[in-house]
Design a protein around this motif. Sequence first.
Motif, PDB file in Angstrom:
ATOM      1  N   VAL A   1       0.836  -1.200   0.000  1.00  0.00           N
ATOM      2  CA  VAL A   1       0.000   0.000   0.000  1.00  0.00           C
ATOM      3  C   VAL A   1       0.869   1.247   0.000  1.00  0.00           C
ATOM      4  N   ARG A   2       0.647   2.098  -0.993  1.00  0.00           N
ATOM      5  CA  ARG A   2       1.284   3.413  -1.032  1.00  0.00           C
ATOM      6  C   ARG A   2       0.187   4.449  -0.775  1.00  0.00           C
ATOM      7  N   ALA A   3       0.221   5.058   0.391  1.00  0.00           N
ATOM      8  CA  ALA A   3      -0.832   5.978   0.805  1.00  0.00           C
ATOM      9  C   ALA A   3      -0.490   7.405   0.395  1.00  0.00           C
ATOM     10  N   PHE A   4      -1.359   7.994  -0.415  1.00  0.00           N
ATOM     11  CA  PHE A   4      -1.164   9.376  -0.841  1.00  0.00           C
ATOM     12  C   PHE A   4      -1.875  10.286   0.159  1.00  0.00           C
ATOM     13  N   VAL A   5      -1.099  11.071   0.911  1.00  0.00           N
ATOM     14  CA  VAL A   5      -1.647  11.913   1.977  1.00  0.00           C
ATOM     15  C   VAL A   5      -1.041  13.303   1.910  1.00  0.00           C
ATOM     16  N   ARG A   6      -1.754  14.254   2.484  1.00  0.00           N
ATOM     17  CA  ARG A   6      -1.225  15.615   2.557  1.00  0.00           C
ATOM     18  C   ARG A   6      -0.114  15.691   3.596  1.00  0.00           C
ATOM     19  N   PRO A   7       0.899  16.511   3.363  1.00  0.00           N
ATOM     20  CA  PRO A   7       1.951  16.676   4.375  1.00  0.00           C
ATOM     21  C   PRO A   7       1.348  17.183   5.684  1.00  0.00           C
ATOM     22  N   GLY A   8       1.730  16.563   6.767  1.00  0.00           N
ATOM     23  CA  GLY A   8       1.253  16.994   8.072  1.00  0.00           C
ATOM     24  C   GLY A   8      -0.160  16.559   8.417  1.00  0.00           C
ATOM     25  N   SER A   9      -0.787  15.747   7.589  1.00  0.00           N
ATOM     26  CA  SER A   9      -2.167  15.336   7.846  1.00  0.00           C
ATOM     27  C   SER A   9      -2.227  14.319   8.991  1.00  0.00           C
ATOM     28  N   ASP A  10      -3.379  14.265   9.637  1.00  0.00           N
ATOM     29  CA  ASP A  10      -3.601  13.354  10.757  1.00  0.00           C
ATOM     30  C   ASP A  10      -3.634  11.909  10.253  1.00  0.00           C
ATOM     31  N   ARG A  11      -2.815  11.039  10.847  1.00  0.00           N
ATOM     32  CA  ARG A  11      -2.732   9.651  10.393  1.00  0.00           C
ATOM     33  C   ARG A  11      -3.129   8.662  11.496  1.00  0.00           C
ATOM     34  N   LYS A  12      -3.906   9.144  12.485  1.00  0.00           N
ATOM     35  CA  LYS A  12      -4.279   8.274  13.596  1.00  0.00           C
ATOM     36  C   LYS A  12      -5.079   7.052  13.135  1.00  0.00           C
ATOM     37  N   ALA A  13      -5.862   7.211  12.072  1.00  0.00           N
ATOM     38  CA  ALA A  13      -6.670   6.080  11.592  1.00  0.00           C
ATOM     39  C   ALA A  13      -5.810   4.951  11.048  1.00  0.00           C
ATOM     40  N   LEU A  14      -4.540   5.226  10.803  1.00  0.00           N
ATOM     41  CA  LEU A  14      -3.640   4.218  10.249  1.00  0.00           C
ATOM     42  C   LEU A  14      -2.729   3.618  11.309  1.00  0.00           C
ATOM     43  N   LEU A  15      -3.059   3.863  12.576  1.00  0.00           N
ATOM     44  CA  LEU A  15      -2.309   3.260  13.667  1.00  0.00           C
ATOM     45  C   LEU A  15      -2.932   1.920  14.023  1.00  0.00           C
ATOM     46  N   SER A  16      -2.109   0.947  14.288  1.00  0.00           N
ATOM     47  CA  SER A  16      -2.564  -0.368  14.741  1.00  0.00           C
ATOM     48  C   SER A  16      -1.906  -0.613  16.092  1.00  0.00           C
ATOM     49  N   GLY A  17      -2.666  -0.415  17.174  1.00  0.00           N
ATOM     50  CA  GLY A  17      -2.059  -0.432  18.494  1.00  0.00           C
ATOM     51  C   GLY A  17      -1.199   0.802  18.641  1.00  0.00           C
ATOM     52  N   ALA A  18       0.039   0.601  18.983  1.00  0.00           N
ATOM     53  CA  ALA A  18       0.954   1.737  19.147  1.00  0.00           C
ATOM     54  C   ALA A  18       1.792   1.987  17.904  1.00  0.00           C
ATOM     55  N   SER A  19       1.601   1.162  16.871  1.00  0.00           N
ATOM     56  CA  SER A  19       2.440   1.251  15.680  1.00  0.00           C
ATOM     57  C   SER A  19       1.621   1.625  14.451  1.00  0.00           C
ATOM     58  N   SER A  20       2.308   2.193  13.474  1.00  0.00           N
ATOM     59  CA  SER A  20       1.663   2.481  12.196  1.00  0.00           C
ATOM     60  C   SER A  20       1.532   1.212  11.384  1.00  0.00           C
ATOM     61  N   LEU A  21       0.532   1.165  10.512  1.00  0.00           N
ATOM     62  CA  LEU A  21       0.395   0.041   9.599  1.00  0.00           C
ATOM     63  C   LEU A  21       1.611   0.012   8.671  1.00  0.00           C
ATOM     64  N   PRO A  22       2.015  -1.166   8.204  1.00  0.00           N
ATOM     65  CA  PRO A  22       3.194  -1.277   7.335  1.00  0.00           C
ATOM     66  C   PRO A  22       2.900  -0.809   5.907  1.00  0.00           C
ATOM     67  N   ILE A  23       2.745   0.484   5.758  1.00  0.00           N
ATOM     68  CA  ILE A  23       2.456   1.049   4.450  1.00  0.00           C
ATOM     69  C   ILE A  23       3.470   2.134   4.119  1.00  0.00           C
TER      70      ILE A  23
END
Length: 338
Positions: A29-51
Amino acid sequence: MPATILLTGANGFLGSHVARELLARNYHVRAFVRPGSDRKALLSGASSLPIEFAEGDILNAPDLRRAAKGCAAVIHVAANTQVNPARSADIWAVNKTGTENVIAAVRAENLRRLVYVGTANVFGFGTKEQPGTEKLPYTGAVYGLDYMDSKVAATQLVRDAAHNHDVPALSVHPSFLLGPLDVKPTSGAMLLAIAKRNVPGYPVGGKNYVHVRDAAVATVNALTMGRIGQSYILGHENLTYREAFTLMAEVAGVRPPRFELPPNVAHWYGRFSDWKARLTGRPGLVNVPMTLIANDGHYFSSQKAIDELKLPQTHIRQAIEEAYAWFREAGYLLGRAA
């Protein structure tokens, strides 16, 4: 080597579920996001998803072209879903111009497929007995919402690209999404309002509801299923607001809203909110278009998506239960977000 999928709007409610579904199927997965955007929805536990993250502006075509390089396909979820205020040039910029840029990137990089995520409201709605389908023309222009109008325009762009410019594109159109991981929250705001007993009554209309995870499954299925140039409504249960609010309250363990709001009362409340918004410069909780929509029954059939995209049909009670469980764990029902 797993195929790389460019996912716009990956950090939103639906986008974060699509990201998880892609990972579960071993896509990169290559996630196209705005710089500085909120990425909390992509957290799995205390870690980010492997994207992989590709930062950029959807209104900047070169940013999208760079992000699409080396990808197999694009799932375009990103959108401005604002409905209050009803009119905004920003909505048109993101929803229409952003989609034009995505289509251009797919063409330039010769990608295998574009899955565009729209909304069920770009089609004509029906009754519970005869719900709306993909064949019914758009009737929502009467509401005066740039969100709906811009999504119609974007859907037409995707359809034209598929039929007239050999772009391997199709579109999916979720109805009202419910489920866990609604970080903002978006549609879950209604669940929270019900649980906190901030909703005294219910409007006379209704809508179609779908578990967000079911919509994500069908969206990922569209990478290999479905027909180019076609549209698919992703929904499940058609419920009146009284039925939906009663179910939400039951799951939340609170008393349901007791009073039906007559259409004229809802309409004048919308007018008052619009007047107050003009006076203060801050949008109110509702506006006139929102009250007009609430007075109608936006009922749809998803049979086409069930048949061609294998859209799951999880009971909406389960979606509500999972949403409330997540909200409690995240602290939203205590008046704070963890």
